[in-house]
Structures are given as structure tokens and as C-alpha cells.
Design a protein around this motif. Sequence first.
Motif, PDB file in Angstrom:
ATOM      1  N   CYS A 186       0.836  -1.198   0.000  1.00  0.00           N
ATOM      2  CA  CYS A 186       0.000   0.000   0.000  1.00  0.00           C
ATOM      3  C   CYS A 186       0.875   1.253   0.000  1.00  0.00           C
ATOM      4  CB  CYS A 186      -0.906  -0.001   1.231  1.00  0.00           C
ATOM      5  SG  CYS A 186      -1.949   1.481   1.375  1.00  0.00           S
ATOM      6  N   ALA A 193       4.793   6.460  -4.287  1.00  0.00           N
ATOM      7  CA  ALA A 193       4.700   5.624  -5.481  1.00  0.00           C
ATOM      8  C   ALA A 193       5.981   5.711  -6.305  1.00  0.00           C
ATOM      9  CB  ALA A 193       3.493   6.040  -6.327  1.00  0.00           C
ATOM     10  N   ARG A 217      -0.693  -7.703  -4.594  1.00  0.00           N
ATOM     11  CA  ARG A 217      -1.547  -6.579  -4.972  1.00  0.00           C
ATOM     12  C   ARG A 217      -0.922  -5.251  -4.577  1.00  0.00           C
ATOM     13  NH1 ARG A 217      -3.837 -11.642  -5.687  1.00  0.00           N
ATOM     14  NH2 ARG A 217      -6.015 -11.475  -6.318  1.00  0.00           N
ATOM     15  N   LEU A 218      -1.131  -4.230  -5.408  1.00  0.00           N
ATOM     16  CA  LEU A 218      -0.713  -2.871  -5.084  1.00  0.00           C
ATOM     17  C   LEU A 218      -1.961  -2.033  -4.847  1.00  0.00           C
ATOM     18  CD1 LEU A 218       1.461  -0.681  -4.788  1.00  0.00           C
ATOM     19  CD2 LEU A 218       1.302  -0.295  -7.256  1.00  0.00           C
ATOM     20  N   VAL A 219      -2.054  -1.419  -3.666  1.00  0.00           N
ATOM     21  CA  VAL A 219      -3.208  -0.605  -3.293  1.00  0.00           C
ATOM     22  C   VAL A 219      -2.752   0.841  -3.128  1.00  0.00           C
ATOM     23  CG1 VAL A 219      -4.995  -0.221  -1.548  1.00  0.00           C
ATOM     24  CG2 VAL A 219      -4.313  -2.553  -2.141  1.00  0.00           C
ATOM     25  N   ALA A 220      -3.500   1.768  -3.709  1.00  0.00           N
ATOM     26  CA  ALA A 220      -3.199   3.194  -3.593  1.00  0.00           C
ATOM     27  C   ALA A 220      -4.206   3.844  -2.660  1.00  0.00           C
ATOM     28  CB  ALA A 220      -3.236   3.868  -4.961  1.00  0.00           C
ATOM     29  N   ARG A 226      -2.967   6.980  -6.478  1.00  0.00           N
ATOM     30  CA  ARG A 226      -3.301   6.153  -7.637  1.00  0.00           C
ATOM     31  C   ARG A 226      -2.723   6.755  -8.919  1.00  0.00           C
ATOM     32  NH1 ARG A 226      -7.156   2.203  -8.506  1.00  0.00           N
ATOM     33  NH2 ARG A 226      -7.794   1.907 -10.668  1.00  0.00           N
ATOM     34  N   CYS A 229       0.987   6.187  -8.995  1.00  0.00           N
ATOM     35  CA  CYS A 229       1.328   4.820  -9.408  1.00  0.00           C
ATOM     36  C   CYS A 229       1.238   4.674 -10.922  1.00  0.00           C
ATOM     37  CB  CYS A 229       0.387   3.822  -8.726  1.00  0.00           C
ATOM     38  SG  CYS A 229       0.678   3.582  -6.964  1.00  0.00           S
ATOM     39  N   VAL A 236      -2.091  -0.715 -10.261  1.00  0.00           N
ATOM     40  CA  VAL A 236      -2.855  -0.756  -9.019  1.00  0.00           C
ATOM     41  C   VAL A 236      -3.941  -1.818  -9.161  1.00  0.00           C
ATOM     42  CG1 VAL A 236      -4.368   0.550  -7.479  1.00  0.00           C
ATOM     43  CG2 VAL A 236      -2.382   1.652  -8.514  1.00  0.00           C
ATOM     44  N   ARG A 237      -4.006  -2.719  -8.189  1.00  0.00           N
ATOM     45  CA  ARG A 237      -4.943  -3.840  -8.283  1.00  0.00           C
ATOM     46  C   ARG A 237      -6.268  -3.588  -7.571  1.00  0.00           C
ATOM     47  NH1 ARG A 237      -2.311  -8.630  -9.579  1.00  0.00           N
ATOM     48  NH2 ARG A 237      -4.397  -9.515  -9.711  1.00  0.00           N
TER      49      ARG A 237
END
Length: 278
Positions: A186, A193, A217-220, A226, A229, A236-237
Motif C-alpha cells: 500500500c 509511489a 496486490r498494489l493498493v493506492a 493512484r 502509481c 494498481v490492483r
Amino acid sequence: ELISAGARPVWWPLVEAVPLPESELGPLDDLIMRMPEYCAVALLSRHAADAFVERGARISDGDSELFAAMVAASGAQLAACGGAAARLRELGLAPSLVPLVSTADGLAAAICHLGLAAGGRRLRVVCSRVDEALLRGKEAEEEALVAALLAAGADADAVDACAIRPLLASGHELSLLREGGLDAVCVGSAEEANALAAALEAAEGAVSNGALPHGTRLVAAGAAAREGCAAAGLQVRSRRISSNLGGVSISLGGCLPRSANRDQRVLVGGARLVDHLG
């Protein structure tokens, strides 16, 4: 909240927020003392909000409530979005203008829609001075906001409140990522990022076509993170966009795999705060 949801958060400071030298704080002091002369003061980052309130309280004899009263009496709109708006509320200084879209463009659009930028009105943007390595050739959000306000006819400028610089990548966290020891990562800002992207580029096998290895997973946390990223080429997943703790927890919970034999390990990017120069 992550722990109570069954996750094992691992904090990975990607950047650090550093106070400016006393000799460079004159413009910020001048802004705080002369707020009645401005139509609005805008903030985009939690770090800028921290520095703005800390400096204002110091000028107000260490009384943060007195500073909040000074801001309210000045008549200037206090505009903020995302993490900056949330942080100002935590510090007892509620912003009077918060856009629906929590980005620099969203804040610029809201200010212009209300007519606050027309006719040469004076606005100032309180900034974090971001290290060039974290911009990766991109324009800083605050610079984009100032440019949009100038284009709308405002007398706008940026005022630095603190500095943001990258931290060296930690071998331990990168090893966890390469070896599949993480379920999610995250990040909470565009700077984080970019710092993550730089660390991954330097670590062979840690990223492929913008995707993290082993299905991590990549969370913003928030729209600005976001967008950061995306600009850094990271996928972003999680589709949820939130800059508050509860929303981030929900986003992480929605993308973590359900496993009966281990806790979900989450790498949480962040900023190390430096409260003095040394």
C-alpha cells in the motif's frame, strides 16, 4: 485496523519529511501573518498541513487553538484535499473548501468554480519541497495547481513548508517482495509511489511490466497516490480510492487472498517524519 482484520502490516518508510532550515521559513511566516490579504490558502499533502499548523502554532505563542482562531478570523478560504484535508481536521483546523475529486486538478476546478481565482485574487499554495528523484521528470502536484490558478487569472504562488526526500530501499522488504512473502503493498502518495518504483527498478526480479511479483496486490490510498502509481508505471490492483484509514483497510481487505494457513502480510509504505534538523 489491519491487524484486527487478520493482516500482518509491515511498515516500509519510502520517503521522509524534513523541516526546512529556519532561514528558509520567512515566506511561510509571512503568509501566516498576512492571511487576511489572501483569498485562499491551499494545501495538498499531510506533510504540508503538519508544517503549516506547527509553524502557525509557534507564531501564536505555541497555542494551536489561537492559530485556528486566527485562520478563521482572516477570512481566507482554507482549501485542501485528500490527506491534507484529513490531517487539518485531526489538528483542529477544519478546511472550508474540500473538492469532491481529491487531486490537484479537482482542487483547482473547485476553486475556479467558486470564482476564487478570477480577477487577480491572491492565493497561495503551501507546498512540500519534493526531491527531484521523487518526481521522476513529472511536475509536482503543487506546481500544477499553481499553474492552473494562474491560468484562471489568479495571483497565485507556492510557499514551501517542508522538504520530502527519498530513503534508501531496505533489502529486507525487497527480499520479502521478490520471494512472494507479501500479499499486498500500500502506498499513500505520489511521492511514495515514485520511491517504490525506483526501489523496484533497482531490485532485479521485483517488478515485471508494472506488476508486482507472485500476484502481490498494489493498493493506492487516495486518488493522488493512484495517479502517482500510474505515472510511475505501476499497476494498481484495487479499484477503491480512499485516503482515510478505514477506506484503505476496506480496500486492502477486498484484495487480500483468503488463506487458512497464514496471516495476510501487508507492506505499508509511508513517510518517516524528522522533527528537527541534524
